[in-house]
Design a protein around this motif. Structure first.
Motif, PDB file in Angstrom:
ATOM      1  N   VAL A   1       5.357 -36.252 -20.868  1.00 15.48           N
ATOM      2  CA  VAL A   1       4.422 -35.207 -20.441  1.00 15.48           C
ATOM      3  C   VAL A   1       4.891 -34.601 -19.123  1.00 15.48           C
ATOM      4  O   VAL A   1       5.147 -35.320 -18.150  1.00 15.48           O
ATOM      5  N   VAL A   2       5.019 -33.275 -19.084  1.00 19.38           N
ATOM      6  CA  VAL A   2       5.421 -32.574 -17.864  1.00 19.38           C
ATOM      7  C   VAL A   2       4.188 -32.172 -17.051  1.00 19.38           C
ATOM      8  O   VAL A   2       4.113 -32.414 -15.851  1.00 19.38           O
ATOM      9  N   PHE A   3       3.216 -31.553 -17.710  1.00 20.93           N
ATOM     10  CA  PHE A   3       1.965 -31.216 -17.020  1.00 20.93           C
ATOM     11  C   PHE A   3       0.872 -31.002 -18.054  1.00 20.93           C
ATOM     12  O   PHE A   3       1.142 -30.822 -19.248  1.00 20.93           O
ATOM     13  N   ARG A   4      -0.357 -31.033 -17.582  1.00 18.39           N
ATOM     14  CA  ARG A   4      -1.521 -30.696 -18.406  1.00 18.39           C
ATOM     15  C   ARG A   4      -2.238 -29.532 -17.733  1.00 18.39           C
ATOM     16  O   ARG A   4      -2.421 -29.545 -16.514  1.00 18.39           O
ATOM     17  N   ALA A   5      -2.627 -28.561 -18.525  1.00 18.86           N
ATOM     18  CA  ALA A   5      -3.220 -27.346 -17.970  1.00 18.86           C
ATOM     19  C   ALA A   5      -4.571 -27.080 -18.608  1.00 18.86           C
ATOM     20  O   ALA A   5      -4.694 -27.029 -19.828  1.00 18.86           O
ATOM     21  N   GLU A   6      -5.578 -26.930 -17.763  1.00 13.29           N
ATOM     22  CA  GLU A   6      -6.895 -26.482 -18.219  1.00 13.29           C
ATOM     23  C   GLU A   6      -6.911 -24.963 -18.054  1.00 13.29           C
ATOM     24  O   GLU A   6      -7.117 -24.440 -16.958  1.00 13.29           O
ATOM     25  N   ALA A   7      -6.631 -24.259 -19.150  1.00 14.95           N
ATOM     26  CA  ALA A   7      -6.444 -22.812 -19.097  1.00 14.95           C
ATOM     27  C   ALA A   7      -7.444 -22.110 -19.996  1.00 14.95           C
ATOM     28  O   ALA A   7      -7.954 -22.680 -20.962  1.00 14.95           O
ATOM     29  N   GLN A   8      -7.689 -20.838 -19.695  1.00 22.59           N
ATOM     30  CA  GLN A   8      -8.643 -20.045 -20.457  1.00 22.59           C
ATOM     31  C   GLN A   8      -7.990 -19.296 -21.608  1.00 22.59           C
ATOM     32  O   GLN A   8      -8.676 -18.617 -22.364  1.00 22.59           O
ATOM     33  N   SER A   9      -6.684 -19.391 -21.740  1.00 24.86           N
ATOM     34  CA  SER A   9      -5.999 -18.720 -22.843  1.00 24.86           C
ATOM     35  C   SER A   9      -4.769 -19.523 -23.230  1.00 24.86           C
ATOM     36  O   SER A   9      -4.275 -20.348 -22.464  1.00 24.86           O
TER      37      SER A   9
ATOM     38  N   LEU B   1       5.085 -34.703 -14.249  1.00 23.26           N
ATOM     39  CA  LEU B   1       6.514 -34.867 -13.996  1.00 23.26           C
ATOM     40  C   LEU B   1       6.907 -33.838 -12.941  1.00 23.26           C
ATOM     41  O   LEU B   1       7.384 -32.763 -13.250  1.00 23.26           O
ATOM     42  N   PRO B   2       6.671 -34.165 -11.671  1.00 22.89           N
ATOM     43  CA  PRO B   2       6.736 -33.138 -10.626  1.00 22.89           C
ATOM     44  C   PRO B   2       8.121 -32.522 -10.437  1.00 22.89           C
ATOM     45  O   PRO B   2       9.136 -33.204 -10.471  1.00 22.89           O
ATOM     46  N   TYR B   3       8.120 -31.203 -10.281  1.00 25.49           N
ATOM     47  CA  TYR B   3       9.282 -30.431  -9.853  1.00 25.49           C
ATOM     48  C   TYR B   3       8.868 -29.642  -8.610  1.00 25.49           C
ATOM     49  O   TYR B   3       7.681 -29.556  -8.269  1.00 25.49           O
ATOM     50  N   SER B   4       9.861 -29.037  -7.954  1.00 27.75           N
ATOM     51  CA  SER B   4       9.523 -28.184  -6.814  1.00 27.75           C
ATOM     52  C   SER B   4       9.223 -26.759  -7.254  1.00 27.75           C
ATOM     53  O   SER B   4       8.773 -25.949  -6.443  1.00 27.75           O
ATOM     54  N   HIS B   5       9.486 -26.407  -8.531  1.00 30.69           N
ATOM     55  CA  HIS B   5       9.133 -25.070  -8.995  1.00 30.69           C
ATOM     56  C   HIS B   5       7.707 -25.056  -9.547  1.00 30.69           C
ATOM     57  O   HIS B   5       7.163 -26.083  -9.922  1.00 30.69           O
ATOM     58  N   VAL B   6       7.136 -23.865  -9.595  1.00 29.93           N
ATOM     59  CA  VAL B   6       5.749 -23.685 -10.032  1.00 29.93           C
ATOM     60  C   VAL B   6       5.742 -23.022 -11.403  1.00 29.93           C
ATOM     61  O   VAL B   6       6.186 -21.873 -11.544  1.00 29.93           O
TER      62      VAL B   6
ATOM     63  N   THR C   1       7.843 -27.525   7.313  1.00 31.01           N
ATOM     64  CA  THR C   1       8.940 -27.982   8.171  1.00 31.01           C
ATOM     65  C   THR C   1      10.295 -27.859   7.490  1.00 31.01           C
ATOM     66  O   THR C   1      11.319 -28.174   8.082  1.00 31.01           O
ATOM     67  N   GLY C   2      10.315 -27.413   6.228  1.00 31.70           N
ATOM     68  CA  GLY C   2      11.560 -27.277   5.481  1.00 31.70           C
ATOM     69  C   GLY C   2      11.704 -28.355   4.433  1.00 31.70           C
ATOM     70  O   GLY C   2      11.146 -29.440   4.560  1.00 31.70           O
ATOM     71  N   GLY C   3      12.482 -28.072   3.402  1.00 30.57           N
ATOM     72  CA  GLY C   3      12.699 -29.044   2.332  1.00 30.57           C
ATOM     73  C   GLY C   3      11.747 -28.826   1.179  1.00 30.57           C
ATOM     74  O   GLY C   3      10.612 -28.363   1.355  1.00 30.57           O
ATOM     75  N   GLY C   4      12.214 -29.144  -0.021  1.00 25.09           N
ATOM     76  CA  GLY C   4      11.402 -28.953  -1.211  1.00 25.09           C
ATOM     77  C   GLY C   4      10.158 -29.822  -1.223  1.00 25.09           C
ATOM     78  O   GLY C   4      10.126 -30.899  -0.627  1.00 25.09           O
ATOM     79  N   LEU C   5       9.140 -29.353  -1.908  1.00 21.13           N
ATOM     80  CA  LEU C   5       7.871 -30.073  -1.996  1.00 21.13           C
ATOM     81  C   LEU C   5       7.440 -30.106  -3.456  1.00 21.13           C
ATOM     82  O   LEU C   5       7.270 -29.059  -4.089  1.00 21.13           O
ATOM     83  N   LYS C   6       7.314 -31.295  -4.015  1.00 24.92           N
ATOM     84  CA  LYS C   6       6.898 -31.444  -5.409  1.00 24.92           C
ATOM     85  C   LYS C   6       5.377 -31.552  -5.471  1.00 24.92           C
ATOM     86  O   LYS C   6       4.791 -32.465  -4.898  1.00 24.92           O
ATOM     87  N   LEU C   7       4.770 -30.602  -6.160  1.00 25.34           N
ATOM     88  CA  LEU C   7       3.316 -30.530  -6.229  1.00 25.34           C
ATOM     89  C   LEU C   7       2.799 -31.303  -7.432  1.00 25.34           C
ATOM     90  O   LEU C   7       3.448 -31.381  -8.467  1.00 25.34           O
ATOM     91  N   LYS C   8       1.595 -31.853  -7.288  1.00 28.77           N
ATOM     92  CA  LYS C   8       0.986 -32.611  -8.366  1.00 28.77           C
ATOM     93  C   LYS C   8      -0.239 -31.918  -8.953  1.00 28.77           C
ATOM     94  O   LYS C   8      -0.658 -32.234 -10.054  1.00 28.77           O
TER      95      LYS C   8
END
Length: 735
Positions: free
Chosen positions: A269-277, A336-341, A375-382
């Protein structure tokens, strides 16, 4: 021995400092090769552990100090609450329990960052203990030195890490430590008393030799590499293998320079999305086709814009005022966090709001959004909250585009998005012209090419897909030779066919919509690595970028419609299919409804914390019971382990079992307290054991063992006699 205790302690301190810097070489590449950018806590942890070993702090106190520092570091890295607020601790223990389960299931990519950090700390803890053991007991660091050199060399060869200076540091540190430890080992073995003047006579030549040889090595002229670079060899070997059908694991990747090869499924699983479409999730576009794959034509800093968390995005995808749009929101939980959105394809993204988000960079060509720390450097969002506008495409409006030079399209834009390689096969252009013959507008031409891949000639397949050879074009191979492939084959072929007839198009990649699941009564889409996908986007000057789906077996999720105010032709079968596959949207809630919904639905993470808060006593009791039971089992292993060994070897009759059983007996006797002194023969040791037990069993079994070793093999009667003797002896170790 060294006469001065003060000088001995000083030399040992120097060795510990050298060991610390050698271990540091393992951490230096981490910052360059990963998104980790806060290595200070790990360095301090190493220094603290080495200091505790050097000052011979009691084991229990050492454990407490390092455990406290470990907990403080995890709180510092991942939690924003006060350290005295125990909710973060319950959250960590909850993740720990689930991550241990994932670890045993080999689902390593789903393990949380907190647990990964814990494992790194434990690894450093063990390595510092080994360094302490090698310095003080074994007085040899050669093995660790060689392993460190190999690791750094491999990273220098196969990654972007430059180890030129690191190798020099390692040579100085390693040879200095080997020289120091050789002196200590010699004095210990030979029982020598080394005076301080003698110590100087040893160390000064050592340091001069190491320093001089290092300087000569740096300053001397260097030959070109005498051995061929292993990377091209391995790459070429891999290409040959993949040409015959090498299988890779499916999933999102950043390197698209060489497309081809087969894939095997991966349901991580990479991500789960609660989306309206229901829609695709884009990560990026690529615009330059090389004949083998895709790259980005421009990467200068001028092509980036930045925005902060929760800020209105400017400079992103914008559709003309005449294009109808629906404002929607989505909540994305990244597993499965990445630094891209990831964000909805073909949409105008308005806001990105993440609890841990800080700064985002948007690239105007790739449309890739990357998260960074302030402060710089990639940030993996959850966790992400996205606000976006989903366009609806009027087919009548799309069909108006018939000319090459439309609104807002200049030569530079057309050159960029109609680019084809110099040696692009002519028969691809001819095929595109044949398919679109008689079509007067861009939309009908794009649809004709899209529909072409639905014919029975093309097959969707992930297995045994060949790479093109050096003189072969990736698109040409797919269209005229294999006609088998997956999304990359179909989408790249369509983009290049459109470009060959001067229709601007680009290659987009990300994920399909995923699988709809029920989660807390909400409609949630679960996206796995299996949903990694690529598709086509075509530019219409009066509308903007419009997605198309040429891959066989996949449906275009974009919203197409015919404006009721204008007469239109009856839609064909394909267009009717599109209209029935429109996103299943639900009404956009009002602000009051949103507030009500937020108040009644708690986030999953908060529910876990509440559960832990209610049951923390039970969890602590269970963990303590497990630890106590483990300690008891280990502490009294001398009483139960012999019975296990007897059951293990009772029915074995092969020759190797005798040697293994004899070695197990020696270990058990040593554990009992009958230790065999260094240099003592087996027969002498057997006499000592027999005198202790007042029997001759150890002598008999030892003579049989020696006979077996020198003669080799034994008959079944001998094994049976030896097994009974061995069983009697090992039972005596229980009491």
């Amino acid at each position: 021995m060294i006469q001065s205790r003060k000088h001995e302690s000083t030399m040992k301190l120097v060795l510990y400092v050298f060991a610390f810097f050698m271990l540091w070489e393992w951490l230096r590449p981490v910052k360059e090769l990963t998104d980790a950018n806060n290595m200070t806590v790990f360095i301090i942890f190493m220094a603290l552990s080495m200091a505790l070993h050097f000052f011979r702090v009691r084991v229990w106190l050492r454990f407490v100090v390092l455990a406290c520092f470990l907990g403080f570091s995890i709180h510092f890295l991942y939690y924003e609450t006060l350290i005295l607020d125990t909710t973060w601790l319950f959250d960590f223990f909850g993740k720990f329990a689930s991550d241990v389960s994932l670890l045993f299931q080999a689902r390593f990519l789903e393990i949380s960052f907190e647990f990964q950090t814990l494992l790194v700390f434990i690894l450093l803890w063990l390595i510092t203990y080994l360094l302490h053991y090698w310095i003080t007991v074994k007085k040899s660091i050669f093995l660790f030195f060689i392993v460190t050199v190999i690791v750094v060399s491999v990273l220098d060869t196969f990654t972007v890490y430059d180890a030129s200076v690191a190798i020099v540091r390692l040579v100085i540190i390693g040879f200095s430590m080997l020289g120091f430890l050789s002196l200590f080992r010699l004095s210990s073995l030979e029982k020598l008393s080394i005076s301080v003047p003698a110590l100087r006579k040893w160390l000064i030549p050592l340091m001069v030799m190491v320093g001089f040889s290092s300087c000569i090595g740096l300053a001397a002229p260097k030959l070109d590499p005498q051995w061929p670079d292993p990377v091209p060899f391995i790459t070429s070997y891999s290409e040959k293998a993949t040409g015959s059908g090498e299988t890779n694991r499916i999933g999102y990747g950043v390197d698209d320079t060489k497309l081809g090869g087969g894939f095997e499924n991966d349901d991580t699983v990479v991500f789960r999305a609660e989306a309206q479409s229901r829609h695709y999730w884009k990560v990026e576009n690529k615009d330059f086709y090389t004949g083998k794959g895709w790259v980005v034509s421009q990467e200068s800093d001028e092509l980036y814009t930045e925005f902060v968390n929760g800020e209105e995005i400017t400079g992103g995808t914008v559709y003309p005022p005449g294009v109808k749009k629906i404002d929607l929101k989505a909540s994305v939980s990244v597993k499965l966090p990445y630094s891209h959105v990831p964000y909805p394809e073909s949409s105008s993204l308005n806001k990105v709001n993440a609890p841990a988000g800080e700064v985002y960079r948007y690239h105007f060509i790739t449309e890739r959004i990357t998260s960074y720390k302030a402060t710089g450097g990639g940030l993996k969002l959850k966790q992400l909250e996205l606000a976006y506008s989903m366009p609806r495409f009027d087919i009548n409006e799309l069909k108006k585009v018939k000319m090459r030079d439309g609104i807002g399209m200049g030569p530079e834009f057309m050159n960029q998005y109609t680019q084809i390689p110099t040696a692009f096969p002519e028969r691809v252009k001819q095929l595109a012209g044949k398919i679109t013959a008689g079509k007067e507008n861009w939309y009908d031409q794009a649809k004709a090419i899209e529909d072409y891949f639905d014919s029975g000639e093309f097959v969707y397949d992930q297995n045994d897909i060949p790479y093109p050879n050096e003189t072969e074009d990736y698109v040409d191979q797919f269209l005229f030779e294999t006609q088998r492939g997956y999304c990359d084959n179909f989408s790249t072929a369509m983009v290049m066919m459109l470009r060959s007839i001067d229709i601007p198009a680009r290659w987009a990649k990300g994920y399909t919509e995923g699988t709809q699941i029920n989660h807390n009564g909400e409609r949630v889409y679960e996206v796995t690595n299996n949903n990694a996908h690529s598709w086509v986007e075509v530019f219409f000057p009066n509308v903007g970028w419009v997605p198309f789906e040429p891959t066989k077996g996949f449906s275009n999720r974009a919203d197409f419609y015919y404006a009721s105010s204008e007469p239109a032709e009856a839609p064909n079968k394909q267009q009717q299919t599109e209209q029935t596959v429109q996103p299943a949207t639900k009404p956009v809630p009002t602000k009051e409804e949103e507030v009500s919904q937020e108040s009644t639905t708690q986030p999953e993470k908060k529910a876990e914390v509440n559960w832990l808060t209610e049951h923390w006593k039970s969890m602590i009791a269970i963990i303590a019971s497990i630890l106590f039971a483990t300690l008891l089992i280990y502490r009294f292993r001398r009483r139960w382990l012999p019975n296990v060994l007897i059951m293990l070897y009772k029915r074995k009759k092969d020759d190797q079992s005798f040697t293994k059983a004899y070695m197990a007996l020696l270990t058990q006797l040593n554990r009992m307290g009958l230790k065999r002194p260094e240099g003592q023969t087996l027969r002498e040791y057997a006499e000592y054991v027999d005198s202790y037990f007042h029997s001759g069993e150890m002598g008999k079994i030892t003579r049989s063992y020696e006979k077996y070793i020198y003669r080799g093999g034994q008959n079944s009667e001998e094994w049976e006699q030896n097994r009974k003797l061995w069983e009697n002896l090992i039972k005596k170790t229980i009491s």
